[in-house]
Scaffold this motif. Structure first.
Motif, short mmCIF file in Angstrom:
data_model
loop_
_atom_site.label_atom_id
_atom_site.label_comp_id
_atom_site.label_asym_id
_atom_site.label_seq_id
_atom_site.Cartn_x
_atom_site.Cartn_y
_atom_site.Cartn_z
N SER A 88 0.85 -1.19 0.00
CA SER A 88 0.00 0.00 0.00
C SER A 88 0.89 1.23 0.00
O SER A 88 2.10 1.14 0.25
CB SER A 88 -0.94 0.01 1.21
N GLY A 89 0.28 2.36 -0.29
CA GLY A 89 0.99 3.63 -0.20
C GLY A 89 1.31 4.28 -1.53
O GLY A 89 1.77 5.42 -1.57
N GLY A 90 1.12 3.58 -2.62
CA GLY A 90 1.42 4.17 -3.91
C GLY A 90 0.40 5.23 -4.30
O GLY A 90 -0.78 5.12 -3.99
N GLN A 91 0.88 6.28 -4.97
CA GLN A 91 -0.01 7.34 -5.43
C GLN A 91 0.74 8.23 -6.40
O GLN A 91 1.91 8.01 -6.70
CB GLN A 91 -0.54 8.15 -4.26
N LEU A 92 0.05 9.26 -6.88
CA LEU A 92 0.64 10.25 -7.76
C LEU A 92 1.36 11.31 -6.90
O LEU A 92 0.78 11.82 -5.94
CB LEU A 92 -0.45 10.91 -8.60
N VAL A 93 2.60 11.61 -7.28
CA VAL A 93 3.39 12.60 -6.54
C VAL A 93 4.23 13.40 -7.52
O VAL A 93 4.57 12.89 -8.59
CB VAL A 93 4.27 11.89 -5.48
N GLN A 94 4.54 14.62 -7.16
CA GLN A 94 5.38 15.44 -8.03
C GLN A 94 6.85 15.09 -7.86
O GLN A 94 7.27 14.62 -6.80
CB GLN A 94 5.17 16.92 -7.70
N ALA A 95 7.62 15.34 -8.89
CA ALA A 95 9.05 15.12 -8.82
C ALA A 95 9.65 15.90 -7.65
O ALA A 95 9.26 17.04 -7.40
CB ALA A 95 9.71 15.54 -10.13
N GLY A 96 10.56 15.25 -6.94
CA GLY A 96 11.16 15.85 -5.76
C GLY A 96 10.43 15.52 -4.48
O GLY A 96 10.94 15.78 -3.38
N PRO B 64 14.34 -11.73 -9.51
CA PRO B 64 12.97 -12.06 -9.13
C PRO B 64 12.75 -13.55 -8.92
O PRO B 64 11.94 -13.94 -8.06
CB PRO B 64 12.15 -11.54 -10.32
N ARG B 65 13.46 -14.40 -9.65
CA ARG B 65 13.22 -15.84 -9.55
C ARG B 65 13.62 -16.41 -8.20
O ARG B 65 13.23 -17.53 -7.85
CB ARG B 65 13.98 -16.57 -10.66
N ASP B 66 14.39 -15.66 -7.42
CA ASP B 66 14.81 -16.14 -6.10
C ASP B 66 13.80 -15.82 -5.00
O ASP B 66 14.06 -16.10 -3.84
CB ASP B 66 16.17 -15.54 -5.73
N TYR B 67 12.68 -15.23 -5.36
CA TYR B 67 11.65 -14.89 -4.39
C TYR B 67 10.43 -15.77 -4.61
O TYR B 67 10.00 -16.00 -5.73
CB TYR B 67 11.30 -13.40 -4.49
N ASP B 68 9.87 -16.26 -3.51
CA ASP B 68 8.80 -17.24 -3.57
C ASP B 68 7.40 -16.63 -3.48
O ASP B 68 6.44 -17.20 -4.00
CB ASP B 68 8.96 -18.25 -2.42
N TYR B 69 7.28 -15.50 -2.81
CA TYR B 69 5.97 -14.89 -2.60
C TYR B 69 6.02 -13.42 -3.03
O TYR B 69 7.01 -12.73 -2.78
CB TYR B 69 5.55 -14.99 -1.14
N TRP B 70 4.93 -12.98 -3.62
CA TRP B 70 4.84 -11.61 -4.14
C TRP B 70 3.50 -10.99 -3.74
O TRP B 70 2.47 -11.67 -3.63
CB TRP B 70 4.93 -11.62 -5.67
N GLY B 71 3.55 -9.68 -3.54
CA GLY B 71 2.32 -8.94 -3.35
C GLY B 71 1.69 -8.60 -4.69
O GLY B 71 2.24 -8.93 -5.75
N GLN B 72 0.56 -7.89 -4.63
CA GLN B 72 -0.17 -7.56 -5.86
C GLN B 72 0.36 -6.29 -6.52
O GLN B 72 0.02 -6.00 -7.66
CB GLN B 72 -1.66 -7.40 -5.54
N GLY B 73 1.17 -5.54 -5.81
CA GLY B 73 1.76 -4.33 -6.37
C GLY B 73 0.98 -3.07 -6.03
O GLY B 73 -0.23 -3.11 -5.78
N THR B 74 1.68 -1.95 -6.01
CA THR B 74 1.06 -0.65 -5.79
C THR B 74 1.67 0.35 -6.77
O THR B 74 2.88 0.37 -6.97
CB THR B 74 1.23 -0.20 -4.32
N GLN B 75 0.81 1.17 -7.38
CA GLN B 75 1.26 2.06 -8.45
C GLN B 75 1.85 3.34 -7.86
O GLN B 75 1.22 4.02 -7.04
CB GLN B 75 0.09 2.42 -9.36
N VAL B 76 3.05 3.67 -8.32
CA VAL B 76 3.69 4.95 -7.99
C VAL B 76 3.87 5.72 -9.29
O VAL B 76 4.47 5.21 -10.24
CB VAL B 76 5.05 4.73 -7.31
N THR B 77 3.34 6.92 -9.33
CA THR B 77 3.47 7.77 -10.51
C THR B 77 4.09 9.09 -10.08
O THR B 77 3.58 9.76 -9.18
CB THR B 77 2.11 8.02 -11.17
N VAL B 78 5.21 9.45 -10.72
CA VAL B 78 5.90 10.69 -10.40
C VAL B 78 5.78 11.62 -11.60
O VAL B 78 6.26 11.31 -12.69
CB VAL B 78 7.38 10.43 -10.08
N SER B 79 5.15 12.74 -11.39
CA SER B 79 4.95 13.70 -12.47
C SER B 79 6.10 14.71 -12.50
O SER B 79 6.64 15.09 -11.45
CB SER B 79 3.62 14.42 -12.31
N SER B 80 6.43 15.17 -13.71
CA SER B 80 7.55 16.13 -13.86
C SER B 80 7.06 17.57 -13.73
O SER B 80 5.88 17.84 -13.72
CB SER B 80 8.23 15.93 -15.20
#
Length: 128
Positions: free
Chosen positions: A7-15, A112-128
């Motif tokens: 969790s925690g991914g979101q749109l954020v400005q550069a810097g 990546p092949r050395d890891y057995d379990y993965w989460g679903q992912g969270t999107q991080v977008t950095v705008s310029s």
């Protein structure tokens, strides 16, 4: 069975800054490796940061990809079974889906092949 939820991914400005969280549940060996990876559209999944834990009290020094060294920090709260990725001085090229992963290698693996379990992912977008 192990479950990882990011969790925690979101749109954020550069810097700007973001803190991602990865909550782990299930049967987790006291010896394990935790890693953060990311995947941008059209690119392969790449290692970002990770650490190896050899016991409930000892955590091996964290390891970072060169592209994030000095800007990102991986940490954990064992009481909450949660791993964090503090991301500072974000750049547009940090835009990706970020995944946490659990493995059993003795030292941190960037593959990546050395890891057995993965989460679903969270999107991080950095705008310029």
């Amino acid at each position: 069975q192990v479950q990882l939820v990011e969790s925690g991914g979101q749109l954020v400005q550069a810097g700007g800054s973001l803190r991602l969280s990865c909550a782990a549940s299930g049967r987790i060996d006291s010896r394990h490796t935790m890693g953060w990876f990311r995947q941008a559209p059209g690119k392969e999944r790449e290692f970002v940061a990770g650490f190896s834990r050899w016991s409930a009290l000892y955590t091996y020094n964290p390891y970072y990809a060169d592209s994030v060294k000095g800007r990102f920090t991986i940490s954990s709260d064992t009481a909450k079974n949660t791993v964090y990725l503090q991301m500072d001085s974000l750049k547009p090229e940090d835009t990706a889906v970020y995944y946490c992963a659990l493995g059993s290698t003795v030292i941190v693996s960037t593959l990546p092949r050395d890891y057995d379990y993965w989460g679903q992912g969270t999107q991080v977008t950095v705008s310029s």
